[in-house]
Write a protein that holds these residues in place. Sequence first.
Motif, mmCIF file in Angstrom:
data_model
loop_
_atom_site.group_PDB
_atom_site.id
_atom_site.type_symbol
_atom_site.label_atom_id
_atom_site.label_comp_id
_atom_site.label_asym_id
_atom_site.label_seq_id
_atom_site.Cartn_x
_atom_site.Cartn_y
_atom_site.Cartn_z
ATOM 1 N N TRP A 204 -107.126 -83.090 77.543
ATOM 2 C CA TRP A 204 -106.894 -84.511 77.801
ATOM 3 C C TRP A 204 -106.149 -85.166 76.634
ATOM 4 O O TRP A 204 -105.297 -86.041 76.851
ATOM 5 C CB TRP A 204 -108.193 -85.250 78.121
ATOM 6 C CG TRP A 204 -109.086 -85.648 76.970
ATOM 7 C CD1 TRP A 204 -110.252 -85.060 76.595
ATOM 8 C CD2 TRP A 204 -108.898 -86.760 76.070
ATOM 9 N NE1 TRP A 204 -110.803 -85.710 75.507
ATOM 10 C CE2 TRP A 204 -109.995 -86.774 75.170
ATOM 11 C CE3 TRP A 204 -107.921 -87.741 75.931
ATOM 12 C CZ2 TRP A 204 -110.139 -87.712 74.150
ATOM 13 C CZ3 TRP A 204 -108.057 -88.687 74.912
ATOM 14 C CH2 TRP A 204 -109.149 -88.674 74.036
ATOM 15 N N THR B 244 -103.423 -79.417 82.416
ATOM 16 C CA THR B 244 -104.722 -80.064 82.220
ATOM 17 C C THR B 244 -105.624 -79.856 83.431
ATOM 18 O O THR B 244 -106.788 -79.440 83.302
ATOM 19 C CB THR B 244 -104.535 -81.574 81.976
ATOM 20 O OG1 THR B 244 -103.823 -81.771 80.755
ATOM 21 C CG2 THR B 244 -105.876 -82.296 81.896
ATOM 22 N N GLN B 245 -105.096 -80.127 84.639
ATOM 23 C CA GLN B 245 -105.895 -79.975 85.853
ATOM 24 C C GLN B 245 -106.207 -78.510 86.146
ATOM 25 O O GLN B 245 -107.311 -78.170 86.580
ATOM 26 C CB GLN B 245 -105.164 -80.620 87.036
ATOM 27 C CG GLN B 245 -104.860 -82.096 86.855
ATOM 28 C CD GLN B 245 -106.101 -82.956 86.751
ATOM 29 O OE1 GLN B 245 -106.727 -83.316 87.732
ATOM 30 N NE2 GLN B 245 -106.472 -83.307 85.516
ATOM 31 N N MET C 113 -108.998 -77.367 83.739
ATOM 32 C CA MET C 113 -110.330 -77.848 84.129
ATOM 33 C C MET C 113 -110.856 -77.080 85.341
ATOM 34 O O MET C 113 -112.050 -76.764 85.424
ATOM 35 C CB MET C 113 -110.280 -79.345 84.441
ATOM 36 C CG MET C 113 -109.946 -80.235 83.248
ATOM 37 S SD MET C 113 -111.036 -80.006 81.821
ATOM 38 C CE MET C 113 -110.155 -78.772 80.843
ATOM 39 N N SER C 114 -109.978 -76.774 86.282
ATOM 40 C CA SER C 114 -110.391 -76.023 87.468
ATOM 41 C C SER C 114 -110.763 -74.587 87.115
ATOM 42 O O SER C 114 -111.482 -73.926 87.860
ATOM 43 C CB SER C 114 -109.264 -76.033 88.512
ATOM 44 O OG SER C 114 -108.998 -77.344 88.938
ATOM 45 N N VAL D 242 -116.143 -80.000 89.351
ATOM 46 C CA VAL D 242 -114.717 -79.921 89.053
ATOM 47 C C VAL D 242 -114.013 -81.254 89.286
ATOM 48 O O VAL D 242 -113.033 -81.585 88.608
ATOM 49 C CB VAL D 242 -114.042 -78.800 89.879
ATOM 50 C CG1 VAL D 242 -113.943 -79.177 91.362
ATOM 51 C CG2 VAL D 242 -112.657 -78.471 89.316
ATOM 52 N N ASN E 4 -111.837 -82.880 86.316
ATOM 53 C CA ASN E 4 -110.425 -83.195 86.526
ATOM 54 C C ASN E 4 -110.165 -84.693 86.389
ATOM 55 O O ASN E 4 -109.147 -85.113 85.828
ATOM 56 C CB ASN E 4 -109.986 -82.731 87.922
ATOM 57 C CG ASN E 4 -109.494 -81.303 87.939
ATOM 58 O OD1 ASN E 4 -109.064 -80.769 86.919
ATOM 59 N ND2 ASN E 4 -109.552 -80.662 89.095
ATOM 60 N N GLY F 214 -107.764 -86.067 83.457
ATOM 61 C CA GLY F 214 -106.538 -86.743 83.884
ATOM 62 C C GLY F 214 -106.545 -88.218 83.532
ATOM 63 O O GLY F 214 -105.539 -88.780 83.097
ATOM 64 N N GLY G 244 -112.925 -89.064 90.429
ATOM 65 C CA GLY G 244 -113.432 -87.690 90.419
ATOM 66 C C GLY G 244 -114.925 -87.629 90.651
ATOM 67 O O GLY G 244 -115.421 -86.766 91.382
ATOM 68 N N PHE H 83 -107.323 -84.949 93.030
ATOM 69 C CA PHE H 83 -107.591 -83.692 92.336
ATOM 70 C C PHE H 83 -109.060 -83.274 92.428
ATOM 71 O O PHE H 83 -109.464 -82.301 91.795
ATOM 72 C CB PHE H 83 -107.097 -83.773 90.889
ATOM 73 C CG PHE H 83 -105.641 -83.402 90.796
ATOM 74 C CD1 PHE H 83 -105.252 -82.096 90.558
ATOM 75 C CD2 PHE H 83 -104.656 -84.345 91.018
ATOM 76 C CE1 PHE H 83 -103.916 -81.741 90.510
ATOM 77 C CE2 PHE H 83 -103.306 -84.006 90.978
ATOM 78 C CZ PHE H 83 -102.943 -82.687 90.727
ATOM 79 N N PRO I 77 -108.342 -78.348 93.929
ATOM 80 C CA PRO I 77 -108.852 -77.013 93.561
ATOM 81 C C PRO I 77 -109.309 -76.160 94.735
ATOM 82 O O PRO I 77 -109.464 -74.942 94.592
ATOM 83 C CB PRO I 77 -110.044 -77.336 92.639
ATOM 84 C CG PRO I 77 -109.762 -78.696 92.110
ATOM 85 C CD PRO I 77 -109.078 -79.410 93.244
ATOM 86 N N SER J 114 -101.291 -77.228 92.202
ATOM 87 C CA SER J 114 -101.451 -78.333 91.243
ATOM 88 C C SER J 114 -100.093 -78.867 90.826
ATOM 89 O O SER J 114 -99.894 -80.082 90.709
ATOM 90 C CB SER J 114 -102.226 -77.863 90.007
ATOM 91 O OG SER J 114 -103.524 -77.421 90.350
#
Length: 510
Positions: A51, A153-154, A157-158, A166, A170, A174, A318, A379, A383, A394
């Motif tokens: 991040w 980044t996404q 995290m996934s 998740v 995310n 983000g 999220g 997001f 995933p 993504s």
Amino acid sequence: MEDSGKSSLHVESSAAEGGHFKLPVDSEQKATEFWLFSFAKPHMQAFHLSWFSFFCCFVSTFAAPPLLPVIRDNLNLTTTDIGNAGIASVSGAVFARVAMGTACDLVGPRLASASLTLLTAPAVYFTSVINSASSYLLVRFFTGFSLASFVSTQFWMSSMFSPPVVGVANGIAGGWGNLGGGATQLIMPLVYDLIHHIGSTSFTAWRIAFFIPGFMQTVSAIAVLALGQDLPNGNYRKLEKAGDKHKDSFRKVFYHGVTNYRGWILALTYGYCFGVELTIDNIIAEYFYDKFNVNLRTAGIIAASFGMANIISRPGGGLLSDWMSRRHGMRGRLWSLWVVQITGGVLCIVMGRMNNLGASIIVMILFSFFVQAACGLTFGVVPFVSRRSLGLISGMTGGGGNVGAVITQLIFFKGSKYSKETGITLMGVMILCCTLPITLIYFPQWGGLFCGPRPKATAEDYYAAEWSEDEKERGYHSASVKFAENSVREGGRKRDSSPAVPADDTPSHA
């Protein structure tokens, strides 16, 4: 395993803990809890590195707009020049994001992210020596490539967090990264004022100010490279050499990504939540400066409030996605995305009709919460679209955000065909229209907005379809099967309320 200094945010998880990991993990060694204020390796360390790197890239990309009243006088920029540069700043990342997604699939998020951030940092430094409209456009174009770090980044995290958490991982990664779009509205005017008061002329002060975002971006890239880790159990290269990870081919990753229609729909809808956010970042300070005759610092503070809402709005999206999933499965994720983004479109239309400064600010803040929450909700779904081509999906979705920004700015904010308030109103109409295709997203094992799941359809069958029989015999699909086992909640509370598969259990279909 927890102490008081490691967390203030916990999300429902498996009770199992995995060996040498500080966080509880599932059978893929992905964290099943999210400890916001922990730096535990590798899960939370990857979160904070990702991040912050994205935050620095956002600061760099949008460092120019808050200083535009000074820059345009120094470089004699016209309205068309400014519009073209704004479009350039987000257009380069369209293809960069797709490429970044593929790079993450093939070489891992750590190397892909750090390489891009380092390669684009020189463009930030070069901004201090530009002397024409064309050079201004070029530095904004090349700096904008750094926004592709959002995809890494996404993806990261996934790769680090289990399906039940998740969405929030995310969303916060983000959202806090997107804070850079608001923070730069405060940082750059303050740095400019400081340098100007020390004794530099206004036309010199804004140039020196660009060394700050350039330095931030460089440091963040080095930190990702030195401290980051691709997966819970190691980096891509090491795992591939040890035979613990299958080295996939570009052709198959690309094929399974571009042939999944859900990815294209999410790319379209993301174009009118994140794409709108990018557009607002480019125009909002100048809009308030010109329409309401506020000074540069006040315009910057107002504009910053839009981007700074990301500290809670995108993470809130999220969190809402995960919360709806626990109660209604994937259908809950889709419904919440559709409702929130539609509401954002309505508020955008209202904002364009405001003629009072106070009312306009209030509507803008409300609008920011909904449009940014829609990004987090998007997001929360991404995933689950594909496992084999997660990076490419993504990237397609993230690239769609930039395409939306480019199209919107080309149509409504380039030149003088439309006033900015009319452009904002029409942008709201576009949000409403482009959100409708969410109704077409359907997962056979979980259902869609209006239809339930197909009888006897399973997540294992859905994800295994991306692998050939020969690949299955070699066990290449085992990670996808584990993910399917850990995604059981996406069927909704009525179908199955069992938790993710703990680290010490073996999936029944592996």
